[in-house]
Design an enzyme around this catalytic site. Structure first.
Site, PDB file in Angstrom:
ATOM      1  N   ARG A  98       8.412  23.527  23.349  1.00 56.82           N
ATOM      2  CA  ARG A  98       7.245  22.724  23.375  1.00 56.82           C
ATOM      3  C   ARG A  98       7.481  21.509  24.361  1.00 56.82           C
ATOM      4  NH1 ARG A  98       3.850  22.841  19.259  1.00 56.82           N
ATOM      5  NH2 ARG A  98       4.474  24.491  17.734  1.00 56.82           N
TER       6      ARG A  98
ATOM      7  N   LYS B 238       4.181  13.791   2.829  1.00 50.37           N
ATOM      8  CA  LYS B 238       3.645  12.539   2.528  1.00 50.37           C
ATOM      9  C   LYS B 238       2.914  12.657   1.391  1.00 50.37           C
ATOM     10  CE  LYS B 238       3.969  10.980   7.371  1.00 50.37           C
ATOM     11  NZ  LYS B 238       3.262  10.747   8.588  1.00 50.37           N
TER      12      LYS B 238
ATOM     13  N   ARG C 159      -0.418   6.094  19.691  1.00 52.37           N
ATOM     14  CA  ARG C 159       0.459   5.360  18.515  1.00 52.37           C
ATOM     15  C   ARG C 159       1.368   4.490  19.276  1.00 52.37           C
ATOM     16  NH1 ARG C 159      -2.530   6.004  16.421  1.00 52.37           N
ATOM     17  NH2 ARG C 159      -3.243   7.317  14.555  1.00 52.37           N
TER      18      ARG C 159
ATOM     19  N   HIS D  47     -11.787  -2.207  -4.078  1.00 47.72           N
ATOM     20  CA  HIS D  47     -11.324  -0.805  -3.412  1.00 47.72           C
ATOM     21  C   HIS D  47     -10.765  -0.026  -4.177  1.00 47.72           C
ATOM     22  CE1 HIS D  47     -13.044  -2.506   0.170  1.00 47.72           C
ATOM     23  NE2 HIS D  47     -11.818  -3.564   0.240  1.00 47.72           N
TER      24      HIS D  47
ATOM     25  N   ARG E  20      -8.848   1.087   3.067  1.00 49.07           N
ATOM     26  CA  ARG E  20      -9.179   1.643   4.357  1.00 49.07           C
ATOM     27  C   ARG E  20      -9.544   2.847   4.099  1.00 49.07           C
ATOM     28  NH1 ARG E  20      -5.274  -0.092   8.808  1.00 49.07           N
ATOM     29  NH2 ARG E  20      -6.350   1.440  10.175  1.00 49.07           N
TER      30      ARG E  20
END
Length: 304
Positions: A185, A59, A294, A130, A149
């Site tokens: 996992r 990302k 989430r 911002h 944010r």
DNA sequence: AGGTTGACCTGGACGC
DNA sequence: TGCGTCCAGGTCAACC
């Protein structure tokens, strides 16, 4: 909420606009939160650097920077110092093989967090609230980092190896390398998909969409999935991400392109944000649960 | 040590 | 209208 497809779209848009441009000066806001490297380090790395390419890693948006040797004077003095210090024949042979002094290479890393934007604007464009960083470009335009944010992060990397993160690229990884990521996992599959140290780039929206297409419940423990199910998931993740990239990312709230244009096509979400609405396959109401803090959306009938 | 939770941060939606 | 509350979700530290 930029995930892999949004970051990919933004990186491509930025590449078209700023590759080849030179960063002349940098302004960094007073709030230190968005900076992972020190302001001083960021400024000295960026100023005078030429943007060679812009790409996505997970990302993160990565600017590959190169800086021509600062001046002929420093170059001669540096090489003179080195030659006088080590005057062995070996050393001279190595130097003879590389006649041109290598350019300095660095990376500027931008993580947009949840609400970050990188905008290319004319210098007289109104300053958005911002705005945390401005890079003035030799072309006269400005590259601005805006992030209400402040979950976004800026940093620079100067190592020879360049920028790297843990995790594999979901669009590059082979199926054989994909399977062992989840094999032992015990955590819910949803959490595994969000773990950037396993797969990098998948976020909440595309995790839900991938699990729906593969017919896997988000709470299903990763280790309990058969090789066949993992194969379905592997294909679903790639399919969802590729479709989203082709559509230019999911346009939600404050996600915009490199010049602030909001006009990307909305991706066809099949479960995300559709709580209570009928499943597009079977008509069952889509459920919303919370996993690892989430929200997770799934069809109780189609996903096992 | 792997898995889970909460804090960070602001704006927008919603209810009273 | 206006205030309070909740929610969004990427990442990391702290906890179990």
């Amino acid at each position: 909420m930029p995930e892999l497809p949004e970051v990919e779209t933004i990186a491509r848009g930025l590449a078209q606009r700023v590759v080849g441009d030179v960063i002349e000066s940098v302004w960094l806001g007073s709030k230190p939160e968005p900076l992972k490297s020190s302001a001083q380090e960021i400024a000295t790395t960026l100023e005078g650097a030429r943007i060679q390419s812009v790409r996505r890693v997970g990302k993160h948006i990565v600017f590959d920077l190169e800086r021509p040797p600062t001046s002929a004077k420093t170059r001669t003095s540096k090489s003179a110092r080195r030659t006088s210090r080590k005057n062995s024949p070996d050393n001279r042979r190595v130097r003879a093989k590389t006649p041109a002094e290598p350019v300095e290479i660095a990376n500027w890393i931008v993580h947009l967090g949840m609400t970050g934007q990188l905008l290319v604007c004319p210098p007289d464009a109104e300053l958005a609230k911002h705005t945390h960083a401005i890079a003035k470009l030799a072309s006269g335009r400005e590259l601005r980092f805006v992030d209400p944010r402040r979950f976004g992060r800026l940093s620079v990397v100067r190592s020879q190896n360049g920028f790297e993160t843990a995790g594999v690229e979901p669009l590059d990884v082979s199926f054989d390398a994909f399977v062992p990521l989840f094999r032992k996992r015990k955590l819910p599959m949803k959490s595994a998909l969000l773990n950037q140290k396993l797969l990098r780039g998948v976020g909440n929206i595309y995790a839900d969409e991938s699990l729906f297409r593969a017919g896997i419940r988000p709470r299903r423990r990763a280790a309990t999935l058969s090789r066949e199910k993992l194969c379905l998931l592997y294909k679903s993740v790639q399919q969802v991400l590729q479709e989203a990239i082709a559509a230019g990312g999911s346009s939600i709230s404050d996600y915009v392109g490199a010049e602030g244009e909001p006009g990307f096509f909305q991706m066809q979400h099949r479960v995300y944000g559709r709580e209570g609405e009928p499943c597009l396959n079977c008509g069952t109401a889509i459920k919303r649960i919370v996993i690892a803090g989430r929200s997770s959306h799934y069809c109780p009938h189609c996903q096992k």
